[in-house]
Structure formats: C-alpha cells, structure tokens
Write a protein that holds these residues in place. Structure first.
Motif, PDB file in Angstrom:
ATOM      1  N   MET A   1       0.824  -1.199   0.000  1.00 23.12           N
ATOM      2  CA  MET A   1       0.000   0.000   0.000  1.00 23.12           C
ATOM      3  C   MET A   1       0.865   1.260   0.000  1.00 23.12           C
ATOM      4  O   MET A   1       0.651   2.191  -0.775  1.00 23.12           O
ATOM      5  N   ALA A   2       1.879   1.279   0.876  1.00 23.16           N
ATOM      6  CA  ALA A   2       2.769   2.433   0.968  1.00 23.16           C
ATOM      7  C   ALA A   2       3.590   2.608  -0.302  1.00 23.16           C
ATOM      8  O   ALA A   2       3.802   3.727  -0.769  1.00 23.16           O
ATOM      9  N   MET A   3       4.031   1.490  -0.899  1.00 21.95           N
ATOM     10  CA  MET A   3       4.834   1.568  -2.112  1.00 21.95           C
ATOM     11  C   MET A   3       4.012   2.126  -3.271  1.00 21.95           C
ATOM     12  O   MET A   3       4.511   2.918  -4.073  1.00 21.95           O
ATOM     13  N   PHE A   4       2.745   1.738  -3.362  1.00 23.68           N
ATOM     14  CA  PHE A   4       1.889   2.263  -4.424  1.00 23.68           C
ATOM     15  C   PHE A   4       1.736   3.775  -4.287  1.00 23.68           C
ATOM     16  O   PHE A   4       1.834   4.514  -5.266  1.00 23.68           O
ATOM     17  N   PHE A   5       1.525   4.242  -3.053  1.00 23.01           N
ATOM     18  CA  PHE A   5       1.404   5.680  -2.827  1.00 23.01           C
ATOM     19  C   PHE A   5       2.707   6.394  -3.208  1.00 23.01           C
ATOM     20  O   PHE A   5       2.693   7.435  -3.854  1.00 23.01           O
ATOM     21  N   ALA A   6       3.847   5.822  -2.811  1.00 21.77           N
ATOM     22  CA  ALA A   6       5.141   6.426  -3.126  1.00 21.77           C
ATOM     23  C   ALA A   6       5.375   6.481  -4.638  1.00 21.77           C
ATOM     24  O   ALA A   6       5.878   7.470  -5.165  1.00 21.77           O
ATOM     25  N   LYS A   7       5.002   5.419  -5.337  1.00 20.07           N
ATOM     26  CA  LYS A   7       5.137   5.414  -6.806  1.00 20.07           C
ATOM     27  C   LYS A   7       4.278   6.500  -7.425  1.00 20.07           C
ATOM     28  O   LYS A   7       4.696   7.199  -8.352  1.00 20.07           O
TER      29      LYS A   7
ATOM     30  N   GLN B   1       5.735   9.537  -9.579  1.00 18.81           N
ATOM     31  CA  GLN B   1       5.209   9.688 -10.942  1.00 18.81           C
ATOM     32  C   GLN B   1       4.687  11.101 -11.147  1.00 18.81           C
ATOM     33  O   GLN B   1       4.909  11.721 -12.190  1.00 18.81           O
ATOM     34  N   PHE B   2       4.014  11.638 -10.143  1.00 19.85           N
ATOM     35  CA  PHE B   2       3.497  13.001 -10.202  1.00 19.85           C
ATOM     36  C   PHE B   2       4.627  14.017 -10.397  1.00 19.85           C
ATOM     37  O   PHE B   2       4.490  14.974 -11.158  1.00 19.85           O
ATOM     38  N   ILE B   3       5.760  13.793  -9.716  1.00 15.82           N
ATOM     39  CA  ILE B   3       6.896  14.705  -9.831  1.00 15.82           C
ATOM     40  C   ILE B   3       7.530  14.631 -11.215  1.00 15.82           C
ATOM     41  O   ILE B   3       8.129  15.579 -11.693  1.00 15.82           O
TER      42      ILE B   3
ATOM     43  N   ILE C   1       7.803   5.507 -13.718  1.00 16.07           N
ATOM     44  CA  ILE C   1       7.641   4.310 -12.888  1.00 16.07           C
ATOM     45  C   ILE C   1       7.076   3.220 -13.796  1.00 16.07           C
ATOM     46  O   ILE C   1       5.901   3.249 -14.161  1.00 16.07           O
ATOM     47  N   LYS C   2       7.915   2.269 -14.173  1.00 12.64           N
ATOM     48  CA  LYS C   2       7.535   1.309 -15.215  1.00 12.64           C
ATOM     49  C   LYS C   2       6.451   0.330 -14.786  1.00 12.64           C
ATOM     50  O   LYS C   2       5.619  -0.061 -15.590  1.00 12.64           O
ATOM     51  N   ASP C   3       6.440  -0.074 -13.528  1.00 11.45           N
ATOM     52  CA  ASP C   3       5.466  -1.091 -13.111  1.00 11.45           C
ATOM     53  C   ASP C   3       4.271  -0.480 -12.376  1.00 11.45           C
ATOM     54  O   ASP C   3       3.603  -1.147 -11.604  1.00 11.45           O
ATOM     55  N   MET C   4       3.974   0.787 -12.656  1.00  6.66           N
ATOM     56  CA  MET C   4       2.875   1.471 -11.981  1.00  6.66           C
ATOM     57  C   MET C   4       1.529   0.985 -12.502  1.00  6.66           C
ATOM     58  O   MET C   4       1.277   1.011 -13.705  1.00  6.66           O
TER      59      MET C   4
END
Length: 195
Positions: free
Chosen positions: A168-174, A178-180, A184-187
């Motif tokens: 869950m945390a990794m998805f948020f970090a990705k 990505q926003f910046i 992120i290839k596996d998003m």
C-alpha cells in the motif's frame, strides 16, 4: 551510490507525523531509480521513524541517501536558493511543518529548505498526514498551494488491491514520484471496471 551527471539530487524530509513507512518507500524507489537524494530528519521525525520502523528502518533511509543534514544546520546547502535540486518531498508532513512553511517561518532546515524551493519556483510536495483537518490546517494548505507547493495527502488508494501495508505504501510512493515526473515502469493505473 553512483552519482549521476546532469541530474540534481532530490531532497527528502521526514517529520514527526505518523507514516514513516511512506518515507522508506520513497527512499527505496529513488535508490532503485538511481536518483541521488539527500535527507533531513526533524528531531521528532527521527524518533517517530525509529518507533514505527525500528532502528533498521531509520538506518535504511539514511544509508540509501547520499547525504544527511542536521535539522538545525542553517549552513547546509538546502538553506540557499543557489543550490540546485530536482524536487523536495516532505513525507510525512506534520501540521506544524505545514504551518511554518505556509507562513514563511523557518525554525529548522526543513522549513528553510521549503521556503527556498517556493521562492525559487522548484517542485515542493508536502505529503500531509493528519485527520481530521481543522480550519487552520486547510487554510495553511491553501497558502502553500497558492505559493507554488503541492499538497499531496497521504491517502492511499485501494483499487490495486494491496496485500499488505508495504504494498500500500509503495503504491502511494510510486504515485507521488510519478506526479513529480519520474517514470515508474510497473505502476498500475486505473483502467475502469471490467463489467
């Protein structure tokens, strides 16, 4: 970590709100992307990180970073607009940190660095972590947004069906990176409901 030419470092700040797992996910992702980053822990940010992630989690963030700064060191590079950075992410961001940044008050290096990012029109992202918000919180978020910063609340999505807290945390970090502007290839992206 190998230094990348023509690629300025990112600046990661960790304050004392709950949610250190997000900072660890950001650090791991930046390292995996070969993006140099420097880190500032507030005094309480260090304490909360050690409480939530243990000393190993705190040390992992430090060890993945290329450089660490003392939050009381106003002579450090991030305290000057002449230093160049890719972006600054404050994650998690306390309401006290938000309030200081919103009102131009520099009580520590995190506040001063954010002030420099705003005045130099560089990407500044605050992953605020509090609930519920009071009126002052909301007004301070609006002030930061109007000054050029981005409020990116630590509100994870669940449509990717995370199996545990790390996922869950990794998805948020990705999503944040990505926003910046990072690729992120596996998003996983929303593709609608398959009915």
């Amino acid at each position: 970590m190998e230094k990348i030419n023509n690629n300025p470092p990112a600046l990661l700040a960790v304050t004392g709100a709950s949610g250190s797992i997000y900072a660890l996910s950001i650090a791991r992702l930046l390292s995996g992307l070969n993006q140099e980053f420097h880190v500032i822990f507030s005094k309480t940010g260090k304490e909360v990180t050690e409480f939530e992630l243990g000393l190993d989690g705190y040390n992992e963030i430090k060890n993945l970073s290329a450089r660490q700064y003392n939050p009381d060191d106003f002579f450090a590079p991030p305290s000057s607009g002449s230093s160049f950075w890719k972006a600054m992410v404050i994650i998690p961001c306390t309401m006290g940190t938000l309030g200081s940044i919103a009102n131009g008050i520099s009580n520590n290096l995190i506040h001063r660095s954010a002030d420099c990012f705003l005045k130099e029109r560089r990407p500044l992202v605050l992953a605020v972590r509090e609930t519920p918000f009071n009126r002052n919180h909301l007004l301070n978020m609006l002030k930061v947004q109007e000054a050029g910063g981005v409020i990116f609340p630590a509100m994870p999505g669940f449509y990717h069906k995370p199996l545990d807290l790390d996922e869950m945390a990794m998805f948020f970090a990705k999503r944040l990176l990505q926003f910046i502007g990072f690729e992120i290839k596996d998003m996983k992206t929303w593709e609608g409901l398959q009915i």
